[in-house]
Design an enzyme around this catalytic site. Structure first.
Site, PDB file in Angstrom:
ATOM      1  CG  LEU A  12      -2.409   1.005   1.651  1.00  0.00           C
ATOM      2  CD1 LEU A  12      -2.688   1.332   0.104  1.00  0.00           C
ATOM      3  CD2 LEU A  12      -2.063   0.778   2.991  1.00  0.00           C
TER       4      LEU A  12
ATOM      5  CE1 TYR B  66      -2.651  -7.501  11.601  1.00  0.00           C
ATOM      6  CE2 TYR B  66      -4.314  -8.392  10.593  1.00  0.00           C
ATOM      7  CZ  TYR B  66      -3.193  -7.361  10.476  1.00  0.00           C
ATOM      8  OH  TYR B  66      -3.872  -6.916   9.456  1.00  0.00           O
TER       9      TYR B  66
HETATM   10  N1  LIG Z   1      -2.613  -7.185   3.561  1.00  0.00           N
HETATM   11  C1  LIG Z   1      -3.782  -7.038   3.984  1.00  0.00           C
HETATM   12  O1  LIG Z   1      -3.786  -8.627   3.353  1.00  0.00           O
HETATM   13  C2  LIG Z   1      -4.024  -6.371   4.571  1.00  0.00           C
HETATM   14  C3  LIG Z   1      -5.728  -6.695   4.798  1.00  0.00           C
HETATM   15  C4  LIG Z   1      -5.965  -5.846   5.329  1.00  0.00           C
HETATM   16  C5  LIG Z   1      -5.624  -4.749   6.737  1.00  0.00           C
HETATM   17  N2  LIG Z   1      -4.101  -4.753   5.603  1.00  0.00           N
HETATM   18  C6  LIG Z   1      -3.620  -3.221   6.548  1.00  0.00           C
HETATM   19  O2  LIG Z   1      -3.074  -2.519   5.499  1.00  0.00           O
HETATM   20  C7  LIG Z   1      -1.438  -1.912   6.086  1.00  0.00           C
HETATM   21  C8  LIG Z   1      -1.055  -2.003   4.404  1.00  0.00           C
HETATM   22  O3  LIG Z   1      -0.896  -3.664   4.571  1.00  0.00           O
HETATM   23  P1  LIG Z   1       0.160  -3.964   3.191  1.00  0.00           P
HETATM   24  O4  LIG Z   1      -0.264  -5.031   2.993  1.00  0.00           O
HETATM   25  O5  LIG Z   1       0.771  -2.820   2.055  1.00  0.00           O
HETATM   26  O6  LIG Z   1       1.892  -4.363   4.693  1.00  0.00           O
HETATM   27  P2  LIG Z   1       3.103  -4.444   3.578  1.00  0.00           P
HETATM   28  O7  LIG Z   1       3.016  -4.688   2.076  1.00  0.00           O
HETATM   29  O8  LIG Z   1       4.185  -5.585   4.019  1.00  0.00           O
HETATM   30  O9  LIG Z   1       3.973  -2.836   4.233  1.00  0.00           O
HETATM   31  C9  LIG Z   1       4.140  -2.502   5.546  1.00  0.00           C
HETATM   32  C10 LIG Z   1       5.289  -1.709   5.556  1.00  0.00           C
HETATM   33  O10 LIG Z   1       5.789  -1.272   6.426  1.00  0.00           O
HETATM   34  C11 LIG Z   1       7.215  -1.300   6.363  1.00  0.00           C
HETATM   35  N3  LIG Z   1       7.365  -2.002   7.794  1.00  0.00           N
HETATM   36  C12 LIG Z   1       6.944  -3.351   9.142  1.00  0.00           C
HETATM   37  N4  LIG Z   1       7.092  -2.807  10.298  1.00  0.00           N
HETATM   38  C13 LIG Z   1       7.735  -1.273  10.351  1.00  0.00           C
HETATM   39  C14 LIG Z   1       8.237  -0.751  11.273  1.00  0.00           C
HETATM   40  N5  LIG Z   1       7.981  -1.234  12.589  1.00  0.00           N
HETATM   41  N6  LIG Z   1       8.127   0.355  11.000  1.00  0.00           N
HETATM   42  C15 LIG Z   1       8.350   1.406  10.493  1.00  0.00           C
HETATM   43  N7  LIG Z   1       8.103   0.051   8.578  1.00  0.00           N
HETATM   44  C16 LIG Z   1       7.809  -1.357   9.002  1.00  0.00           C
HETATM   45  C17 LIG Z   1       7.364  -2.884   6.133  1.00  0.00           C
HETATM   46  O11 LIG Z   1       8.965  -2.867   5.939  1.00  0.00           O
HETATM   47  P3  LIG Z   1       9.514  -4.465   5.456  1.00  0.00           P
HETATM   48  O12 LIG Z   1       8.299  -5.354   4.503  1.00  0.00           O
HETATM   49  O13 LIG Z   1      10.551  -4.231   5.918  1.00  0.00           O
HETATM   50  O14 LIG Z   1       8.730  -5.475   6.803  1.00  0.00           O
HETATM   51  C18 LIG Z   1       6.550  -2.407   5.042  1.00  0.00           C
HETATM   52  O15 LIG Z   1       6.998  -1.415   4.464  1.00  0.00           O
HETATM   53  C19 LIG Z   1      -1.462  -1.980   7.241  1.00  0.00           C
HETATM   54  O16 LIG Z   1      -1.675  -1.833   8.633  1.00  0.00           O
HETATM   55  C20 LIG Z   1      -1.887  -4.118   7.393  1.00  0.00           C
HETATM   56  O17 LIG Z   1      -2.834  -4.104   8.674  1.00  0.00           O
HETATM   57  C21 LIG Z   1      -3.197  -5.579   5.227  1.00  0.00           C
END
Ligand SMILES: NC(=O)c1ccc[n+]([C@@H]2O[C@H](COP(=O)([O-])OP(=O)(O)OC[C@H]3O[C@@H](n4cnc5c(N)ncnc54)[C@H](OP(=O)(O)O)[C@@H]3O)[C@@H](O)[C@H]2O)c1
Length: 301
Positions: free
Chosen positions: A12, A123
């Site tokens: 995202l 989670y």
């Molecule tokens: N993915 C889903 O299906 C889904 C569904 C519902 C809600 N969400 C929510 O939507 C949001 C975005 O999800 P996404 O799928 O885009 O996640 P993502 O691709 O994993 O991106 C998260 C980003 O945050 C970074 N990160 C992790 N730990 C961190 C920390 N301690 N400090 C700073 N940055 C950190 C990660 O770095 P690294 O990659 O280097 O770890 C990555 O760049 C999240 O809040 C998630 O809970 C996701």
């Protein structure tokens, strides 16, 4: 408006950086910028004359959260509290993301923002606790619950997304076991990022459900992916218990974009259309094949 995007190389986050497309974006990358380090986070953010922080960072490997609740609460709850406190002190808007997993799935029609949450796993509890800190500490926030994200960065990042994972597994010619008793709405991060771009300037702060339209099981999602790209691997529907995941998941977690519709945000497309767009962007599909009518044979629930 100067906006910091935390997790800027995530699925995202990278689409947000691309779509917001302004010189005033401050992209922040883990581990250099780590929201679990409260002092460093505060010192860094206070030096940049920001007006808004978008936090996409999360510990969202749902099964690992069951084994490591401390890390889940560090990232999804306590770090979010710290960000909210920073926003309170510096008078910044916070955009933060939560999940469909705050619900238990007992309701069999789409969840609206007022429905009482009742998470089934660590989670979901940690994300819900993060939500409460945002809502308790701030007046100017956008709290966005979304579902089943897939985006371009997922295929390069550490965790692939569902679409790229099933397409790559199918290359091995082994049958694919796909969960068929969880109904969700797969959501394109490109479309979600566009929605956020439209929402921020409205100043209609609050809680929003934002997903693509429609619903399907993960099994139906996989069937549709393969039907669109013209492949037919053997797909085996399995129930969640037989699949053997550690964390319980809701059997139904479809979200209704009720508040977004109330404030007049552009409606999100149907998940099948968003999927088709994603497959084109990733060049799994050419512009000429699989026109929308090809999709009609695969019915929604
Ligand atoms: N993915 C889903 O299906 C889904 C569904 C519902 C809600 N969400 C929510 O939507 C949001 C975005 O999800 P996404 O799928 O885009 O996640 P993502 O691709 O994993 O991106 C998260 C980003 O945050 C970074 N990160 C992790 N730990 C961190 C920390 N301690 N400090 C700073 N940055 C950190 C990660 O770095 P690294 O990659 O280097 O770890 C990555 O760049 C999240 O809040 C998630 O809970 C996701």
């Amino acid at each position: 408006m100067k906006i910091a995007v935390i997790g800027a190389d995530g699925q995202l986050g990278s689409d947000l950086v691309k779509i917001l497309n302004t010189d005033d974006i401050l992209p922040l990358f883990y581990p250099d910028f780590d929201i679990t380090k409260p002092e460093k986070t505060k010192n860094f953010l206070s030096r940049h004359s920001l007006e808004c922080i978008i936090n996409t960072a999360a510990f969202h490997r749902v099964d690992e959260c069951e084994e490591d609740p401390v890390s889940a609460f560090e990232v999804n709850t306590l770090a979010v509290r710290n960000l909210a406190l920073i926003c309170q002190e510096l008078n910044l808007v916070l955009v933060h993301f939560s999940t469909d997993y705050v619900f238990d799935g007992e309701k069999k029609t789409p969840y609206v923002e007022e429905d009482p949450p009742h998470p089934l796993n660590v989670y979901g509890v940690s994300k819900l606790a993060g939500e409460y800190f945002v809502r308790t500490l701030l007046k100017r926030f956008f709290l966005i619950r979304t579902c089943g994200l897939y985006g371009k960065a997922g295929c390069w990042g550490k965790g692939s997304n569902f679409v790229d994972t099933v397409l790559s597994l199918a290359e091995k010619d082994d049958p694919l076991r796909i969960v068929s008793d969880q109904t969700v709405t797969p959501t394109s991060t490109a479309e979600l990022a566009s929605g956020i771009k439209e929402l921020i300037p409205t100043e209609h702060y609050g809680l929003y459900h934002l997903t693509n339209e429609g619903q399907c099981t993960w099994f139906e999602f996989a069937e549709t992916i393969f039907s669109l790209v013209g492949k037919s691997p053997k797909l085996i529907p399995v129930d969640s218990v037989s699949y053997g995941a550690r964390a319980l998941r809701p059997s139904y977690s479809v979200l209704e974009n009720q508040n977004a519709k109330k404030v007049g945000l552009s409606e999100f497309s149907h998940w099948k259309d968003a999927l088709k767009q994603y497959l084109k962007t990733r060049r799994y599909l050419s512009d000429s094949n699989s026109e929308p009518e090809d999709l009609d044979s695969i019915e929604d629930e």
